[in-house]
Design an enzyme around this catalytic site. Sequence first.
Site, short mmCIF file in Angstrom:
data_model
loop_
_atom_site.label_atom_id
_atom_site.label_comp_id
_atom_site.label_asym_id
_atom_site.label_seq_id
_atom_site.Cartn_x
_atom_site.Cartn_y
_atom_site.Cartn_z
N SER A 24 37.28 45.69 36.77
CA SER A 24 38.43 45.36 36.64
C SER A 24 39.09 46.23 35.48
CB SER A 24 38.69 43.76 36.44
OG SER A 24 40.05 43.56 36.23
N HIS A 133 44.17 39.78 40.52
CA HIS A 133 43.73 40.32 41.35
C HIS A 133 43.97 39.54 42.78
CE1 HIS A 133 41.77 43.60 39.25
NE2 HIS A 133 41.20 42.68 38.55
#
Length: 245
Positions: A24, A133
Amino acid sequence: SIFNVIKKEFNIDLGKAKFFAGHSLGEYSALVSADSLEFNDALFLLFERGKSMQEAVPEGKGSMLAVMGSKIDDLVKYIGEIDKSRGVCEIANDNSNGQVILSGDKSAMNDINIILKKNKKKSIFLPVSAPFHCSLMNKAKENMKEKIEGTNFLKPKPNIISNVTAKAEEDVNKIKPLLIDQITSRVKWRESINYMIKQGVTSFLEIGPGKVLSGLVKKIDKNVEISNISNIKDIKWLILKIKKY
């Protein structure tokens, strides 16, 4: 990058790494380490990314749920049982064998949690500030598009493993749109680690505080070697280790 710092300060070259990868936000750290992105540019993009993601969804509207001991295919089936009117419920992180993170609207996430409990699957809501996400981050994605496209990137050395494709990427014209897509896409960490192993990687080095990623890698393949750098002491240990080769 930290590799250049180690080379300069400790007179040793760690440039034999085959790939860089980050989870991430960590993908930006990986790009800096690969000399693809300037440190100051990374700070700017991460500040804007965090702000955009936080503002994309009203507080309390979304949530994230960690699921343990379930396969991706089973989770896709469970998600399909949720009434579409309840909102978004998507796979946000495929972290390791038996650890998957779901993200979406709070009502849909409550529903999937009930379904998981009925199927005797362990799940825990995460103390996060937004549903990262997933498609609820579309506004953040749009906000970051111009900023990422307007930032100078160089060809990474070595290649970067993209969270979105779980494959090696070296083309800047692909890295930029993939970073944009990453905001709403699944983080394919398990697939990324398996890809590197298939490419002949047998040793992983985690740089940063804690050993979270090392733990995930160990769950994916217990036969690989894993080392950590969290402080100067760890750097000196690594140098001694490398000098033995």
